[in-house]
Design a protein around this motif. Structure first.
Motif, PDB file in Angstrom:
ATOM      1  N   SER A 163      29.973  41.510 -56.159  1.00 27.47           N
ATOM      2  CA  SER A 163      29.579  41.387 -57.565  1.00 27.47           C
ATOM      3  C   SER A 163      30.505  42.113 -58.533  1.00 27.47           C
ATOM      4  CB  SER A 163      28.156  41.939 -57.728  1.00 27.47           C
ATOM      5  OG  SER A 163      27.754  41.798 -59.064  1.00 27.47           O
ATOM      6  N   ALA A 165      29.695  43.620 -61.292  1.00 29.58           N
ATOM      7  CA  ALA A 165      28.327  43.955 -61.685  1.00 29.58           C
ATOM      8  C   ALA A 165      28.093  43.872 -63.187  1.00 29.58           C
ATOM      9  CB  ALA A 165      27.963  45.332 -61.139  1.00 29.58           C
ATOM     10  N   LYS A 168      28.198  40.456 -64.613  1.00 29.40           N
ATOM     11  CA  LYS A 168      27.222  39.571 -63.966  1.00 29.40           C
ATOM     12  C   LYS A 168      27.888  38.308 -63.428  1.00 29.40           C
ATOM     13  CE  LYS A 168      22.877  39.848 -64.796  1.00 29.40           C
ATOM     14  NZ  LYS A 168      21.496  39.905 -65.328  1.00 29.40           N
ATOM     15  N   ILE A 170      29.152  36.802 -59.738  1.00 27.43           N
ATOM     16  CA  ILE A 170      29.198  36.938 -58.287  1.00 27.43           C
ATOM     17  C   ILE A 170      30.440  36.193 -57.803  1.00 27.43           C
ATOM     18  CG2 ILE A 170      28.017  36.385 -56.120  1.00 27.43           C
ATOM     19  CD1 ILE A 170      26.315  38.290 -57.681  1.00 27.43           C
ATOM     20  N   TRP A 198      24.560  42.971 -61.989  1.00 30.81           N
ATOM     21  CA  TRP A 198      24.146  42.279 -60.777  1.00 30.81           C
ATOM     22  C   TRP A 198      24.695  43.111 -59.636  1.00 30.81           C
ATOM     23  CZ3 TRP A 198      25.167  36.321 -61.587  1.00 30.81           C
ATOM     24  CH2 TRP A 198      23.940  35.681 -61.820  1.00 30.81           C
ATOM     25  N   GLU A 199      23.835  43.530 -58.731  1.00 29.42           N
ATOM     26  CA  GLU A 199      24.271  44.378 -57.627  1.00 29.42           C
ATOM     27  C   GLU A 199      23.794  43.771 -56.312  1.00 29.42           C
ATOM     28  OE1 GLU A 199      23.873  48.658 -59.798  1.00 29.42           O
ATOM     29  OE2 GLU A 199      22.064  48.013 -58.764  1.00 29.42           O
ATOM     30  N   PRO A 201      24.496  41.591 -53.857  1.00 28.89           N
ATOM     31  CA  PRO A 201      24.184  40.186 -53.583  1.00 28.89           C
ATOM     32  C   PRO A 201      24.084  39.904 -52.089  1.00 28.89           C
ATOM     33  CG  PRO A 201      26.512  40.422 -54.122  1.00 28.89           C
ATOM     34  CD  PRO A 201      25.878  41.775 -54.331  1.00 28.89           C
ATOM     35  N   ALA A 221      20.427  38.456 -55.944  1.00 35.10           N
ATOM     36  CA  ALA A 221      21.151  39.550 -56.600  1.00 35.10           C
ATOM     37  C   ALA A 221      20.133  40.447 -57.295  1.00 35.10           C
ATOM     38  CB  ALA A 221      22.160  39.016 -57.610  1.00 35.10           C
TER      39      ALA A 221
END
Ligand code: FRU
Length: 485
Positions: A163, A165, A168, A170, A198-199, A201, A221
């Motif tokens: 990600s 992050a 956002k 991926i 977003w962390e 995934p 995610a």
């Protein structure tokens, strides 16, 4: 029995570190009869810092053996979240074909950036060597993390999902050897969504229950704040992964869990095909209220959950069920069938040791506005697990569940949509000292919440409000501790 693991809030059948801070599960991989569980860990304190990989193994997904720390923070680089694989073809060259390496792919965090790094073990994960030519992926980015790697059989290569992050986004990468990575595709950003990060995934294929062998993929995610119950939480997309790109069926995501305490789940890699299950585990905490009132350790993992997909109210939904292995923890049982619970009357369930429990209840909806169970109940404390058929919801209310005052955002009621089919609702509940995990309607909805009841609050009660409810069946088991016997 050992003297430790007897603290007031210590979970008895969930994984917890003996000492100090834990967050995300990392490096979940099955190898040679062992489920490995690595985890984000601070070896030096009971709050986040000095991130390293703690390590434990289990042969049955119930009992865990603590092992020494696998990967230590070093030279100003912390070991952030990531995954592990068994490189059985020795594509990396770290081992031999006779003794293939276990390889960890993790985020190195330090010196102003996050990179993807490798380490390997030639002795079933007991000793680790960091790759001398780390990093293997460096975009000079401050927020580039949490690689999940798996072998993609059709294209005969490793796939990494990782990600960006803060953006956002991926990303998907491919590699023949875990060392050289090529960008394959990107997913996101999620529209005008402003929720942070977003962390962690994960992406995998799941069977559709009741179909003729059909499958779909999910991309999961985790977002750092603003999730359904407040604070951090997970979301997922259903779609197809063609070896290069993830194609979502729709841009609308669904929530993984409707409680506040299920974060950063990842799934085990390399579970044998004969078994065929996809199993994950999540961090049972929330970044917003992470400093829970426990010492000398902090945080717990969830129970392991087996995953599938099923059509619920006309669309596919992620189904989570407790793994069947947990059944071997069942002790003394109480059973009830066909009980009418009258309006505004409560049925106490007597003398079970009621702080470590598994409960399976089926209710028939009649004219009650609300029904359900109260657990960890004392004169001034209770955690309510209820259903309101009129508004089609199931909820956990921990407003007066015990110590709720350590953070303003902790007390609250966390509801999820639940449809009543054939007039019935099924609840499968795990209570463990300082947590409740609710699986409603055979895993269609989950609500995971930490609670901190006082030791005397150990009642369990069935209730029905403003009208009667029929309890079709109830099974309650005391669950044995995995640490003491
Ligand atoms: C998620 C997370 C990850 C990161 C790790 C650091 O909880 O923020 O993105 O790798 O924790 O401990």
């Amino acid at each position: 029995s050992p003297w430790y693991y007897r603290e007031q809030f210590r979970p008895q059948f969930h994984f917890t570190p003996e000492l100090n801070w834990m967050n995300d599960p990392n490096g979940l991989v099955y190898h040679d009869g062992e489920y490995h569980l690595f985890y984000q860990h601070n070896p030096h304190g009971n709050k986040w810092g000095h991130m390293s990989w703690g390590h434990a193994v289990s042969r049955d997904l119930c009992h865990w053996e603590h092992l020494p720390i696998a990967l230590h923070e070093e030279y100003g680089t912390m070991i952030f979240s990531g995954s592990a694989v068994v490189d059985s073809k020795n594509t990396s060259g770290f081992g031999t074909l006779e003794n293939p390496p276990m390889v960890a792919i993790y985020t190195g965090n330090g010196h102003g950036k996050q990179t993807q790094d490798l380490a390997y073990s030639l002795d079933n994960g007991r000793h680790w060597t960091k790759y001398s030519e780390n990093p293997v992926l460096d975009l000079d980015e401050a927020h580039f993390r949490d690689p999940k790697v798996f072998w993609h059989t059709p294209s005969k290569r490793w796939i990494m999902v990782v990600s960006l992050a803060a953006k956002k986004i991926i990303q998907f990468y491919g590699s023949p050897n875990l060392k050289d990575w090529t960008l394959l595709s990107e997913f996101g950003p999620a529209g005008v969504d402003t929720k942070p990060n977003w962390e962690c995934p994960d992406v995998f294929e799941l069977p559709i229950e009741g179909s003729d062998g059909e499958t779909r993929w999910i991309l999961e995610a985790d977002i750092g704040g603003g999730s359904i119950a407040g604070g951090s939480g997970g979301e997922y997309f259903i779609g197809e992964f063609d070896g290069t790109t993830f194609h979502a069926d729709t841009q609308d995501s669904q929530w993984v869990d409707y409680g506040r305490d299920f974060y950063a789940p990842i799934s085990w890699d390399n579970i044998p095909e004969e078994d065929g299950r996809r199993i994950w585990i999540g961090w049972m905490n929330n970044w917003e209220t992470a400093l829970v009132p426990t010492s000398p350790w902090r945080s717990s993992m969830s129970i392991p959950r087996a995953l599938s997909l099923r059509e619920v109210d006309g669309s596919l939904r992620l189904i989570q069920r407790p793994v069947r292995e947990l059944q071997k923890l069942r002790g003394q049982e109480l059973e009830l069938t066909d009980v009418r619970i009258d309006g505004n009357q409560a049925v106490p369930l007597g003398s079970l040791n009621s702080r470590q429990l598994e409960i399976i209840a089926e209710f028939e909806v009649s004219d009650a506005e609300e029904f359900g169970l109260r657990v960890c109940e004392g004169p001034d404390e209770r955690t309510v697990i209820g259903v309101r058929p009129g508004s089609s919801e199931v909820f956990v209310d921990r407003t007066v569940s015990g110590d709720v005052n350590f953070h303003l955002a902790f007390p609250g009621r966390h509801a999820a949509p639940l449809s009543v089919k054939n007039g019935r609702v099924q609840l499968h509940i795990f209570v463990d000292t300082s947590s409740v995990e609710v699986f409603a309607n055979n895993g269609a909805i989950t609500i995971t919440d930490r609670i901190f009841p006082s030791e005397a609050s150990d009642g369990v009660t069935l209730y029905s409000k403003d009208g009667a409810t029929r309890l079709v069946s109830l099974q309650v088991w005391e669950l044995n501790s995995i640490w003491h016997n």
